[in-house]
Each structure stands twice: as C-alpha cells, then as structure tokens.
Design an enzyme around this catalytic site. Structure first.
Site, PDB file in Angstrom:
ATOM      1  CB  THR A 405      -0.896  -0.018   1.259  1.00  0.00           C
ATOM      2  OG1 THR A 405      -1.738  -1.150   1.201  1.00  0.00           O
ATOM      3  CG2 THR A 405      -1.766   1.197   1.407  1.00  0.00           C
ATOM      4  CB  THR A 423      -4.086  -0.545  -0.977  1.00  0.00           C
ATOM      5  OG1 THR A 423      -3.515  -1.829  -0.744  1.00  0.00           O
ATOM      6  CG2 THR A 423      -5.595  -0.677  -1.015  1.00  0.00           C
ATOM      7  CG  ASP A 445      -7.663  -6.536   2.952  1.00  0.00           C
ATOM      8  OD1 ASP A 445      -6.730  -7.255   3.338  1.00  0.00           O
ATOM      9  OD2 ASP A 445      -7.523  -5.325   2.681  1.00  0.00           O
ATOM     10  CB  SER A 469      -9.794  -1.137   4.588  1.00  0.00           C
ATOM     11  OG  SER A 469      -8.559  -0.478   4.591  1.00  0.00           O
ATOM     12  CB  SER A 470      -6.034  -1.870   8.466  1.00  0.00           C
ATOM     13  OG  SER A 470      -6.395  -3.175   8.775  1.00  0.00           O
TER      14      SER A 470
HETATM   15  N1  GLU Z   1      -5.342  -4.034   2.014  1.00  0.00           N
HETATM   16  C1  GLU Z   1      -4.970  -3.518   3.291  1.00  0.00           C
HETATM   17  C2  GLU Z   1      -6.116  -2.764   3.895  1.00  0.00           C
HETATM   18  O1  GLU Z   1      -6.955  -2.303   3.220  1.00  0.00           O
HETATM   19  C3  GLU Z   1      -3.789  -2.629   3.198  1.00  0.00           C
HETATM   20  C4  GLU Z   1      -2.578  -3.400   2.826  1.00  0.00           C
HETATM   21  C5  GLU Z   1      -1.300  -2.703   3.184  1.00  0.00           C
HETATM   22  O2  GLU Z   1      -1.262  -1.655   3.732  1.00  0.00           O
HETATM   23  O3  GLU Z   1      -0.249  -3.247   2.929  1.00  0.00           O
HETATM   24  O4  GLU Z   1      -6.186  -2.616   5.061  1.00  0.00           O
END
Ligand code: GLU
Length: 586
Positions: A405, A423, A445, A469-470
C-alpha cells in the site's frame, strides 16, 4: 460539507470528563494545545491560514514531485493527490495504482472534512465460500492471493473522477501528464522496487506482460538503477486522460480486465464487465472524535482505521503519556493494552456498512471508551481481552490481512488537504496485469471463514461487498480548529498502530513530525505483543514481560508512514525513515 458523525456528539472544547494530569486545558480562547509543534500555529489569528507553499509527502520522490508539479501549475490539493496516486502506480507498482483502490480524507482550509471510499468491491456473484477449499477449509493465503479469485473491481479511477468533479481546479487530462511521462520515458528502479521484485516473484512475475517490463531475459529482476519503461501503462493512462473514468469501467479496458480475471478464476463468482460498470466511489460519513484537546478525523467503515485509531487513543486519555515519554516501558505497555481492546472490537464489529450494521457511534462513545479504558492498568496486564458491548451485539468479524500500500498527503497553499491511502493489497496484488498495471488482490481482506462459533462473520465475502480495511488516512486539528497534522500509513493491519504512534509522538510527546514517524511501532492486536525488530522497544521486552505480558516478540514489520505537519504556520513534511518516502515542497 456536512458535520462529522461523531464530532457532533462531542462539543468542541467541552470539558474533558477524565482527569488529565499534566494535560494542558484549553484557555478561554480555546487556543492552547499540548503540542509545541502546534502552539505557534494555534496562537495565530483565527483567519484561515495561507501557507506560502504547498507540500506533498509520498512514498516515492518521483510521485511526490508529480504532485508538487501539479501544485506549481495551480492545481488544488485534490488535483495534486490524483497526480500523486497516478505516478505512484508507475514508480511503485508493488504497492498501489489504478488496478487498486483506496480511501481518502479531504478537508478545506476551514477544517470541513469529507471522507471518500474508493474501496475495491467483490463481483456480484461472489459467495461467502470464495476462499474455502472443497472441504470447507480456508485456502492457504498465497493460494488465495495469486490469480483472479482475489481481484475486486478497482476503485481508484472512479474515486479520482468523483473528487476531481467536486474539487478539481486543473483539467482532468493535465493530472495524468507526470505519470504518462514517467511510464513512457522511464524511471530508475529504486532499491526497494528491486527488492520487492526479488521477494515476491509469485505475483510480480506471474504475468508475462509484467516479466517483460520488470525482469531481464535471464528471468532476474532488473538491477537497481535500471530504467523501467512501461509503454502499455502510458497508453492506458492516455486513454483515461482522454475518456475519463468511463474509459476504465466501460469498453476495451473493462473488457480486458473482466476476461483476464475470469480466465484466472478457478471457481464461480467471476468478475464481469457489468461488475466494473456498476462500481461507484462513495462519500462516507466522516468519523471524527476528540482526543484530549485535539479533533482527529479518520476513515470509517468499510475501513476499521478510524475506530481503531480513535478508540486506542481515547481509552488512554486517563493516563499521562506526556509525563511518561517515549522511553518509558509503562507508556508502551499502556499503548499495547489499549490496542488489544480496540482490535478486539475491530474483529467483532467492523465490515462493509452497506452489508452489516457497524455501530461506529457506540464504538466511539466517550462513556463506552471510558469504561474500556478503565480496564487498563499501569502496573499489570489484562489477562484476557475480548470485544466490548458498545451496543447490542450486531455482528462478528475476523480476517487475515497483508501489506502492499502507499499513503500520501497533499496540503496546498490555501490549506486544503488531501490524505489518501491507496492500495493493491499485497505486493504486486493478484499478479494479473492488464494494460501495464497490476490488478489488486483486495478480496483477500475479506474473512476467509464466513461463520465463527455459529455466528455470521461481519467481514465474510458477499457479492458486491467491500472488504474490511485497516487504512487510516487521518487529519488532526487543534483546539482552535486549525490543521496540525495530516498522516497515514501502509502496512495492512499495522496501519492503525503506525498512525497511533505518530499521533502520540506528535500530540503527547511533542516530537517534530520526522521524529514522530521514526518512533518504533508496537502492534498488539491480540495477547501477543509485537515490537519492531531492531528498535529501542526490543530492549524493553524484559520490562514489558515484567508488567505481565506473556508473549512479547520482536518482528520485522512492513512500515511506511507519510505525514505533513503545520509548524508556525508553515508546512513540514516527512517520509518514514524506513522507506524511500520524502516530502516535496511546491
Ligand atoms: N489491504 C490492506 C487494507 O486495506 C492494506 C494493505 C497494506 O497496507 O499493505 O487494510
């Protein structure tokens, strides 16, 4: 722009109900933040600030320069953020691009915040069993990643088009020029880019089109410094510059995506052209809350960023982190305990709000967080942590996440702000390439297991749903309402804790932004405490163990934070010292 969802519940400058020893209280004019970083800015006039120059902070200098070029040409923060996103897709293809999606916080100079969702979306025909094998067991993670099953409809171009329509100043096509130039004329492969190609060949070299761009005839990744040209991506970008978002979601590119992804999807639930045509970027309710004297806004569902960052911070309000300082094992123990509580709630409650009710207000209710915070003690460790009861039990959530990301920040000279996390999920996404760009593996995810303990998992796969997501693009305002800090990170589930560390570093420990980003990271999503290998936290493992943490280990973490702070009315940007990221002035 509308008022925030939770900020409306928290009157600005209302007295804090927790005793905050050592915490400065707002003065009668409400203009005394804790942070030295902020003090001069907030002591200034109440007029909107005008910065003499804008700034871009991004994970690659070429992308930051692309954004700065657009600012110099009179573009808005939104324009520059779009150009940065497009350029990152060229020079940092392992992390983000038009084959992926993202979340974005925008704000004007008055601090009116908008929250935007360009998250990839599952095909309509996807089912909760998507990531289960024939006997109902979850697939091995890498098996799920590589190929068509993991690809969600990309969201970044739709997101860019929506925000450009509302906040763009330069013509759409102009924003593509720096990225087209980089793709056509070439750029020097960085060390990090080279290392990514070497580390992730299952995705990076999966597609013959990608092998021709990034690998030599001997099958080895191009060396550091080699000029990488991507004429196919230059052509794709030229088409999008001319045709707008329809050029991506309809017609030849959409057909190529659907056909290639379907050919590599081994089961039902294939991505189709109508799935692409149906994608929309969404404006979501802003999620803002008060931490000490600061107003902090971050990304709400389907991201768990805002609730995790804000809950972790607010649960710590009863502790004098400022007095403890970054060298104190007790400070890091308190942060770990608060993370454990916030991540337990995240697991249970967070998913796509269009499919599951996510009790955001209840999760950030000050009384609820006070109760949660009261579980934390400075001299012992909670034996067991589970999700709280912010509201009647609504849903269960559980899921694995990986990294890949990029976060970038733009502040223009008028003080308009864009904070965008973009990302393709993990390095080189699904490995499938169309038109010179990698397609994401964002659907991994989702929780692979759709049911747990007889209850439906909030983040299970469903047709047309967005995976949890994070990502936590974040904006911080001082008590006078002025912008103090814009920050965000890449690194999967570690994103909230990277942001938390930067916020505590800036707001409680009063560190300049570059030092706040250099602080080590502690990641405690469960009872195991992970500290950044090689950092000063590693030396604190005995002290953390003595406080009762049963399992503390030092691990490598994929860390990459970018930020811009306002100091004395000027912009100061920083990239994570662990990355190639920089901040570039207009
Ligand atoms: N796909 C992850 C998310 O949406 C982020 C991946 C990353 O930061 O490497 O939380």
């Amino acid at each position: 722009m509308s008022r925030s969802l939770t900020w409306g519940l928290l009157a600005p400058f209302a007295p804090l109900s927790l005793a905050l020893s050592g915490c400065a209280t707002p003065t009668t004019n409400g203009a005394q933040p804790i942070s030295e970083t902020a003090s001069a800015a907030s002591a200034a006039t109440t007029q909107p600030e005008v910065f003499d120059k804008g700034m871009v902070s991004a994970a690659d200098p070429r992308a930051a320069q692309a954004g700065a070029e657009i600012l110099r040409r009179g573009g808005s923060a939104t324009d520059a953020a779009i150009a940065t996103m497009l350029a990152l897709g060229v020079v940092e293809p392992q992390s983000s691009g038009i084959g992926g999606g993202g979340f974005l916080m925008l704000a004007d100079e008055q601090g009116n915040v908008e929250s935007w969702d360009g998250r990839e979306t599952a095909p309509k025909a996807a089912t909760p069993a998507r990531f289960l094998d024939g006997s109902g067991q979850p697939l091995p993670f890498r098996t799920a990643v590589v190929g068509g099953r993991s690809v969600g409809v990309p969201g970044n171009i739709a997101l860019a088009a929506r925000i450009h329509a509302e906040h763009g100043r330069l013509p759409w096509a102009d924003l593509f020029q720096p990225a087209i130039r980089l793709a056509r004329e070439g750029y020097a492969l960085s060390k990090r880019g080279h290392d990514s190609l070497a580390r992730s060949p299952d995705t990076a070299a999966h597609d013959p089109q990608a092998r021709a761009i990034y690998y030599g005839s001997d099958g080895q990744p191009s060396p550091v410094g080699a000029t990488i040209r991507n004429p196919a991506l230059a052509r794709t970008l030229e088409r999008l510059a001319g045709e707008g978002a329809d050029g991506f979601y309809k017609g030849i590119i959409a057909r190529a995506i659907a056909e290639k992804v379907a050919a590599e999807t081994p089961s039902d639930g294939k991505l189709t052209e109508p799935d692409l045509a149906a994608f929309t970027a969404k404006k979501r309710p802003e999620v803002c809350a008060r931490y000490r004297v600061y107003r902090i806004c971050s990304m709400g569902p389907p991201s768990s960023g805002a609730t995790t960052v804000l809950a972790t911070l607010i649960q710590l309000e009863g502790f004098d982190l400022a007095a403890l300082g970054p060298g104190s094992p007790v400070a890091w123990h308190l942060i770990a305990e608060s993370e454990r509580l916030a991540y337990a709630d995240r697991e249970l409650f967070l998913g796509d709000p269009d499919f599951v009710p996510v009790p955001v207000e209840a999760l950030l209710d000050p009384a609820y967080l006070r109760r949660r915070g009261a579980l934390i003690s400075a001299d012992r460790t909670m034996a067991k942590v589970s999700a709280g009861l912010p509201a009647p039990h609504l849903a269960r959530g559980e899921g694995p996440e990986e990294h890949g990301t990029s976060h970038f920040v733009v502040v223009d000279r008028q003080g308009n702000t864009a904070s965008w996390t973009s990302t393709i999920e993990s390095a080189f996404g699904s490995g499938i390439m169309v038109g010179g760009f990698y397609l994401n593996n964002e659907l991994t995810d989702f929780s692979f297991v759709p049911e747990k303990d007889g209850a439906i998992v909030a983040n299970r796969v469903e047709g047309g749903k967005r995976p949890r997501s994070s990502m936590a693009p974040t904006l911080v305002y001082g008590p006078d309402g002025k912008l103090l800090l814009v920050v965000g990170a890449a690194g999967g589930a570690t994103i909230p804790v990277q942001v938390i560390r930067a916020l505590i570093g800036s707001l409680d420990w009063k560190l300049p932004v570059d030092q706040a980003l250099a602080l080590p990271v502690l990641f405690a999503p469960t009872d195991t405490i992970n500290v950044e290998k090689g950092s000063r936290l590693e030396a604190m493992i005995p002290a953390l163990t003595a406080l009762g943490h049963g399992s503390v280990r030092a691990i490598e973490m994929p860390l990459k934070t970018n930020a811009v702070a306002v100091v004395d009315g000027r912009l100061v940007g920083a990239g994570d010292p662990r990355s190639e990221g920089v901040a570039v002035s207009q």
